[in-house]
Design a protein around this motif. Structure first.
Motif, PDB file in Angstrom:
ATOM      1  N   GLU A 250      -9.195   9.883  -5.503  1.00  0.00           N
ATOM      2  CA  GLU A 250      -7.876  10.283  -5.985  1.00  0.00           C
ATOM      3  C   GLU A 250      -7.639   9.712  -7.379  1.00  0.00           C
ATOM      4  O   GLU A 250      -8.400   8.872  -7.852  1.00  0.00           O
ATOM      5  CB  GLU A 250      -6.800   9.770  -5.018  1.00  0.00           C
ATOM      6  CG  GLU A 250      -6.849  10.468  -3.675  1.00  0.00           C
ATOM      7  CD  GLU A 250      -5.961   9.792  -2.658  1.00  0.00           C
ATOM      8  OE1 GLU A 250      -4.994  10.403  -2.226  1.00  0.00           O
ATOM      9  OE2 GLU A 250      -6.242   8.648  -2.284  1.00  0.00           O
ATOM     10  N   SER A 251      -6.560  10.138  -8.028  1.00  0.00           N
ATOM     11  CA  SER A 251      -6.278   9.607  -9.357  1.00  0.00           C
ATOM     12  C   SER A 251      -6.056   8.103  -9.249  1.00  0.00           C
ATOM     13  O   SER A 251      -5.488   7.617  -8.280  1.00  0.00           O
ATOM     14  CB  SER A 251      -5.063  10.295  -9.965  1.00  0.00           C
ATOM     15  OG  SER A 251      -4.020  10.374  -9.031  1.00  0.00           O
TER      16      SER A 251
ATOM     17  N   LYS B 147     -10.600  11.381   5.499  1.00  0.00           N
ATOM     18  CA  LYS B 147      -9.249  11.793   5.120  1.00  0.00           C
ATOM     19  C   LYS B 147      -9.296  12.775   3.934  1.00  0.00           C
ATOM     20  O   LYS B 147      -8.631  13.815   3.946  1.00  0.00           O
ATOM     21  CB  LYS B 147      -8.459  10.546   4.738  1.00  0.00           C
ATOM     22  CG  LYS B 147      -7.156  10.824   4.045  1.00  0.00           C
ATOM     23  CD  LYS B 147      -6.014  10.723   5.006  1.00  0.00           C
ATOM     24  CE  LYS B 147      -4.714  11.073   4.308  1.00  0.00           C
ATOM     25  NZ  LYS B 147      -3.662  11.313   5.254  1.00  0.00           N
ATOM     26  N   LEU B 148     -10.103  12.421   2.918  1.00  0.00           N
ATOM     27  CA  LEU B 148     -10.222  13.284   1.741  1.00  0.00           C
ATOM     28  C   LEU B 148     -10.712  14.668   2.131  1.00  0.00           C
ATOM     29  O   LEU B 148     -10.168  15.689   1.714  1.00  0.00           O
ATOM     30  CB  LEU B 148     -11.247  12.702   0.769  1.00  0.00           C
ATOM     31  CG  LEU B 148     -10.803  11.842  -0.389  1.00  0.00           C
ATOM     32  CD1 LEU B 148     -11.987  11.564  -1.282  1.00  0.00           C
ATOM     33  CD2 LEU B 148      -9.709  12.509  -1.191  1.00  0.00           C
TER      34      LEU B 148
ATOM     35  N   SER C 217      -8.353  16.885   3.841  1.00  0.00           N
ATOM     36  CA  SER C 217      -7.232  17.346   3.013  1.00  0.00           C
ATOM     37  C   SER C 217      -7.578  18.592   2.213  1.00  0.00           C
ATOM     38  O   SER C 217      -6.697  19.207   1.633  1.00  0.00           O
ATOM     39  CB  SER C 217      -6.806  16.258   2.037  1.00  0.00           C
ATOM     40  OG  SER C 217      -6.450  15.095   2.722  1.00  0.00           O
TER      41      SER C 217
ATOM     42  N   THR D 235       3.624  18.191   8.953  1.00  0.00           N
ATOM     43  CA  THR D 235       4.090  17.015   8.226  1.00  0.00           C
ATOM     44  C   THR D 235       3.783  15.741   8.994  1.00  0.00           C
ATOM     45  O   THR D 235       4.238  14.675   8.630  1.00  0.00           O
ATOM     46  CB  THR D 235       5.605  17.102   8.010  1.00  0.00           C
ATOM     47  OG1 THR D 235       6.193  17.578   9.203  1.00  0.00           O
ATOM     48  CG2 THR D 235       5.933  18.032   6.882  1.00  0.00           C
TER      49      THR D 235
ATOM     50  N   GLU E 222       1.301  13.795   9.171  1.00  0.00           N
ATOM     51  CA  GLU E 222       0.645  12.671   8.514  1.00  0.00           C
ATOM     52  C   GLU E 222       1.296  12.295   7.188  1.00  0.00           C
ATOM     53  O   GLU E 222       0.640  11.869   6.270  1.00  0.00           O
ATOM     54  CB  GLU E 222      -0.838  12.982   8.300  1.00  0.00           C
ATOM     55  CG  GLU E 222      -1.062  14.372   7.781  1.00  0.00           C
ATOM     56  CD  GLU E 222      -2.536  14.689   7.651  1.00  0.00           C
ATOM     57  OE1 GLU E 222      -3.348  13.754   7.734  1.00  0.00           O
ATOM     58  OE2 GLU E 222      -2.863  15.853   7.448  1.00  0.00           O
ATOM     59  N   MET E 223       2.607  12.485   7.095  1.00  0.00           N
ATOM     60  CA  MET E 223       3.281  12.087   5.864  1.00  0.00           C
ATOM     61  C   MET E 223       3.104  10.610   5.594  1.00  0.00           C
ATOM     62  O   MET E 223       3.315   9.775   6.467  1.00  0.00           O
ATOM     63  CB  MET E 223       4.761  12.396   5.996  1.00  0.00           C
ATOM     64  CG  MET E 223       5.044  13.815   5.638  1.00  0.00           C
ATOM     65  SD  MET E 223       6.225  13.916   4.339  1.00  0.00           S
ATOM     66  CE  MET E 223       7.698  14.111   5.292  1.00  0.00           C
ATOM     67  N   GLU E 224       2.730  10.297   4.371  1.00  0.00           N
ATOM     68  CA  GLU E 224       2.557   8.896   4.025  1.00  0.00           C
ATOM     69  C   GLU E 224       3.617   8.489   3.021  1.00  0.00           C
ATOM     70  O   GLU E 224       3.966   9.238   2.138  1.00  0.00           O
ATOM     71  CB  GLU E 224       1.165   8.664   3.426  1.00  0.00           C
ATOM     72  CG  GLU E 224       0.068   8.772   4.442  1.00  0.00           C
ATOM     73  CD  GLU E 224      -1.291   8.638   3.795  1.00  0.00           C
ATOM     74  OE1 GLU E 224      -1.941   7.605   3.998  1.00  0.00           O
ATOM     75  OE2 GLU E 224      -1.693   9.556   3.074  1.00  0.00           O
ATOM     76  N   GLU E 225       4.079   7.267   3.169  1.00  0.00           N
ATOM     77  CA  GLU E 225       5.029   6.716   2.203  1.00  0.00           C
ATOM     78  C   GLU E 225       4.268   6.342   0.939  1.00  0.00           C
ATOM     79  O   GLU E 225       3.108   6.678   0.772  1.00  0.00           O
ATOM     80  CB  GLU E 225       5.708   5.481   2.816  1.00  0.00           C
ATOM     81  CG  GLU E 225       6.928   5.837   3.618  1.00  0.00           C
ATOM     82  CD  GLU E 225       8.134   6.152   2.722  1.00  0.00           C
ATOM     83  OE1 GLU E 225       8.368   5.401   1.766  1.00  0.00           O
ATOM     84  OE2 GLU E 225       8.829   7.135   3.000  1.00  0.00           O
ATOM     85  N   GLU E 226       4.922   5.607   0.072  1.00  0.00           N
ATOM     86  CA  GLU E 226       4.312   5.158  -1.182  1.00  0.00           C
ATOM     87  C   GLU E 226       2.905   4.604  -0.921  1.00  0.00           C
ATOM     88  O   GLU E 226       2.701   3.770  -0.054  1.00  0.00           O
ATOM     89  CB  GLU E 226       5.189   4.074  -1.797  1.00  0.00           C
ATOM     90  CG  GLU E 226       4.980   3.900  -3.254  1.00  0.00           C
ATOM     91  CD  GLU E 226       5.613   5.019  -4.076  1.00  0.00           C
ATOM     92  OE1 GLU E 226       5.761   4.814  -5.263  1.00  0.00           O
ATOM     93  OE2 GLU E 226       5.943   6.099  -3.539  1.00  0.00           O
ATOM     94  N   LEU E 227       1.937   5.085  -1.685  1.00  0.00           N
ATOM     95  CA  LEU E 227       0.568   4.650  -1.480  1.00  0.00           C
ATOM     96  C   LEU E 227       0.248   3.482  -2.400  1.00  0.00           C
ATOM     97  O   LEU E 227       0.845   3.343  -3.455  1.00  0.00           O
ATOM     98  CB  LEU E 227      -0.385   5.811  -1.779  1.00  0.00           C
ATOM     99  CG  LEU E 227      -0.157   7.054  -0.933  1.00  0.00           C
ATOM    100  CD1 LEU E 227      -1.071   8.171  -1.387  1.00  0.00           C
ATOM    101  CD2 LEU E 227      -0.398   6.747   0.535  1.00  0.00           C
TER     102      LEU E 227
ATOM    103  N   ARG F  17      -3.679   2.381   4.966  1.00  0.00           N
ATOM    104  CA  ARG F  17      -3.653   3.807   5.309  1.00  0.00           C
ATOM    105  C   ARG F  17      -4.602   4.145   6.447  1.00  0.00           C
ATOM    106  O   ARG F  17      -4.654   5.281   6.901  1.00  0.00           O
ATOM    107  CB  ARG F  17      -4.079   4.640   4.088  1.00  0.00           C
ATOM    108  CG  ARG F  17      -3.162   4.512   2.899  1.00  0.00           C
ATOM    109  CD  ARG F  17      -3.729   5.216   1.677  1.00  0.00           C
ATOM    110  NE  ARG F  17      -3.684   6.671   1.775  1.00  0.00           N
ATOM    111  CZ  ARG F  17      -4.181   7.496   0.851  1.00  0.00           C
ATOM    112  NH1 ARG F  17      -4.778   7.002  -0.214  1.00  0.00           N
ATOM    113  NH2 ARG F  17      -4.100   8.797   1.001  1.00  0.00           N
TER     114      ARG F  17
END
Lengths: 332, 326
Positions: free
Chosen positions: A48-49, A252-253, A256, A269, A271-276, A291
């Motif tokens: 990810e970025s 996970k990647l 997705s 929804t 697997e909604m994740e909060e701030e990573l 995570r």
């Protein structure tokens, strides 16, 4: 044969904590990277970025220097190498970046842009230079009659072809491709991918292919490294990593990716994740543990060492046979 | 069933001193209630221009003709006051980059409550409560604290959730999402699309999702429209279009993606998308089409129904069978 060897490479950047006058803190872009790149292979890097994949490419091409660790090129340590070796190394590596427009001087014509690497590197007659430029442009599919034009006169795909042509003029052994197709239209992406694959086969160029587009990385790569917050968490053949992912993050990647066909399961929804976590607040131990669905007590204390499962190297406590008996096979 | 939003024979031209650009050329779209309609196209296909004209967001150089209606109300004939009431309240829009749509100088609470107060005529406290409720509904757990933070304190995915909360807080009948996940990582993309789907079914509104990514359409939308050169090339239910793509352009887009069975060599579409500077008289895909036949060089194909609700603009289809190549 190994073209590059990376031993314990670390790269830090200092950033302000908050405002302009606050103190600086160090964030790790790369931490303890150990990696070999073999002659002729294409190594894909996904993540990810903010995972450090671009920084890795910049370390290998010498755009950034590592704070600690060793970078070996053809067996020679580049930090202690003499000028001659360094010049040789620099002359053999080239790069293609995401936005070809920002890598061209807009006030120069394509001919002038392409002459520059030749002026620096080779002592050729103008006639010979132009012949080489024509040859390379035809190879990448640009009409050599258009060299009098400026970069703005070309479309994104054409500009990317021209930046590949410029890289090829230097006759590189190694080509860094950092998100080379991300800014292009879908129908153009395949054109550039095919061009890169052909060049790789024809010229036996070693490539580091960085992209967040995992299906494209899988398409062109021999091996794939998966990065998460500055670390390589999984490394294996492209087929193994994509078909038999080991690390929970790789799984996970891959899950997705939205495939271009209609699936039975619709996305939800759940697997909604909060701030990573980000590079400026890397969690202790294994950075993926907040995570991770398989998080164990050891995971927030200690970064796992590399475990070899078949041909894949994976940095995850799940594969440490001394601490766990969790099933290691199959996708989640 | 009556459509919520109707676009009929929309033409958008941009006129400058030197030339006229034909961005949208006779586009007709119907959006029904409780559906997610995907609009797919490359840059220059006219997809963003088309939806911006719905909300009157185009610059003055744009010459727009055609009929745009929300229910029975003609949007193309409205004065700017009424249009301002409709923007946000009836039709909301979210864009690719949430950082540029949020004001960096104001807290999330300021920005959300201002919109709510204006459109729903609530007082400060009521607006704040509604904002908090919506932040929670888009999966932001610590909503009370988060409301008082500034946009830079949110990550890209969280900012996009804030945008969705802000858009949905007015319960619009139509949500237009223009490349909402293009700037996000894949793991976040999946969550945001899941959220758009969930919102759509909870609030029972309709969504237009603009994207260049076929994977996004296949996994999020019910119906889809494939645009090229400002025209619809193919439209239908997502399952029909993906299982039997009938237009050479749709087929080309699908073939140019890597998959298990197309091996080392991808099959790209030759050439590049062009933007028309003369009024299109022939199929805009003609100069890139590998399957063109002589009729293609004579007149413009019309959208033809090949199966119920599955329409294609291509002479090959009209002349029966799309595999025939001349």
């Amino acid at each position: 044969m190994k073209l590059f060897e990376l031993h314990g490479i670390e790269k830090k950047f200092s950033v302000r904590k908050s405002g302009v006058f606050s103190s600086k803190k160090q964030i790790y872009a790369l931490k303890d990277i150990n990696l070999d790149i073999y002659q002729g292979e294409t190594l894909g890097v996904v993540g990810e970025s903010g995972c450090g994949k671009s920084t890795l490419g910049k370390i290998i091409t010498g755009i950034h220097t590592a704070e600690s660790g060793k970078l070996l090129w053809q067996g020679k340590d580049l930090s202690t190498a003499d000028k001659q070796t360094k010049d040789q190394y620099r002359s053999k590596i080239q790069a293609v970046f995401q936005d070809p427009y920002s890598s061209f001087n807009p006030t120069l014509t394509i001919l002038e842009i392409l002459q520059e690497p030749l002026n620096v590197r080779f002592s050729l007659s103008t006639h010979e230079k132009n012949r080489r430029i024509e040859e390379v442009l035809s190879r990448v599919g640009i009409d050599p009659g258009l060299t009098g034009r400026y970069p703005r006169a070309f479309s994104g795909g054409q500009r990317q072809r021209i930046s590949i042509a410029r890289a090829l003029l230097g006759e590189p052994d190694f080509l860094l491709c950092d998100e080379p197709i991300s800014a292009l239209d879908v129908s153009i992406q395949a054109q550039i991918m095919n061009l890169l694959a052909e060049l790789k086969d024809e010229m036996r160029i070693t490539m580091l292919f960085i992209s967040h587009n995992i299906s494209m990385v899988r398409h062109i790569s021999d091996r794939i490294a998966v990065m998460y917050l500055g670390r390589i968490v999984e490394l294996g053949t492209a087929e193994d990593v994509v078909n038999f992912p080991k690390h929970p993050y790789t799984k996970k990647l891959l899950s997705s990716i939205l495939p271009p066909y209609v699936q039975k399961e619709v996305i939800t929804t759940e697997e909604m994740e909060e701030e990573l976590p980000s590079a400026s607040s890397v969690p202790p131990g294994c950075p993926y543990h907040p995570r991770c669905p398989h998080c164990m007590p050891i995971c927030d204390k200690q970064f796992p060492s590399n475990f070899h499962i078949g041909n894949t190297e994976v940095a995850c406590h799940l594969y440490d046979q001394s601490t766990t008996t969790v099933s290691r096979n199959g996708k989640d | 069933m009556k459509p919520i939003l109707t676009v009929e024979d929309l033409h958008v031209h941009f006129v400058s001193n030197s030339e006229t650009t034909y961005a949208v050329n006779g586009l007709s779209i119907k959006l029904y209630s409780q559906e997610i309609l995907g609009i797919v196209g490359e840059s220059g296909s006219g997809k963003s221009v088309a939806v911006k004209s719905i909300l009157g967001l185009l610059p003055e150089t744009a010459q727009i003709s055609g009929k745009i209606a929300l229910g029975e109300e003609r949007l193309d004939q409205l004065n700017s006051d009424r249009l301002r009431q409709i923007r946000g309240k009836e039709i909301a829009m979210i864009f690719q980059d949430p950082m540029t749509s949020l004001n960096p100088l104001f807290t999330i609470s300021d920005q959300m409550t201002r919109v709510i107060e204006r459109h729903l005529h609530l007082d400060k406290q009521g607006a704040n409560e509604l904002a908090e409720l919506w932040l929670r509904r888009v999966g932001i757990t610590d909503a009370k604290r988060r409301l008082n933070q500034y946009p830079h304190e949110f990550s890209g995915g969280m900012r996009q959730r804030v945008m969705i909360a802000m858009a949905m807080s007015l319960s619009p009948r139509v949500l237009i999402a223009d490349e909402p996940t293009t700037a996000l990582d894949v793991t976040i993309q999946k969550q945001i699309l899941g959220l758009i789907r969930q919102m759509e079914s909870e609030v029972q509104n309709s969504v237009i999702l603009i994207t260049h990514d076929l994977g996004v359409v296949a996994n999020t939308c019910h119906r889809m429209v494939v645009m090229y050169g400002g025209m619809i090339m193919e439209q239908g239910n997502v399952s029909d279009v993906f299982s039997h793509p009938a237009h050479p352009y749709t087929q080309g887009l699908m073939d140019s993606l890597p998959s298990e069975n197309n091996g080392r060599h991808l099959v790209p579409i030759p050439g590049q998308p062009a933007i028309a500077t003369t009024e299109p008289k022939l199929c805009p895909f003609l100069d890139r089409c590998p399957k063109s036949i002589s009729t293609c060089f004579q007149k413009m194909p019309v959208l033809t129904e090949i199966k119920q609700d599955h329409l294609v603009r291509c002479w090959l289809v009209e002349q029966g069978g799309n595999d025939e190549t001349i």
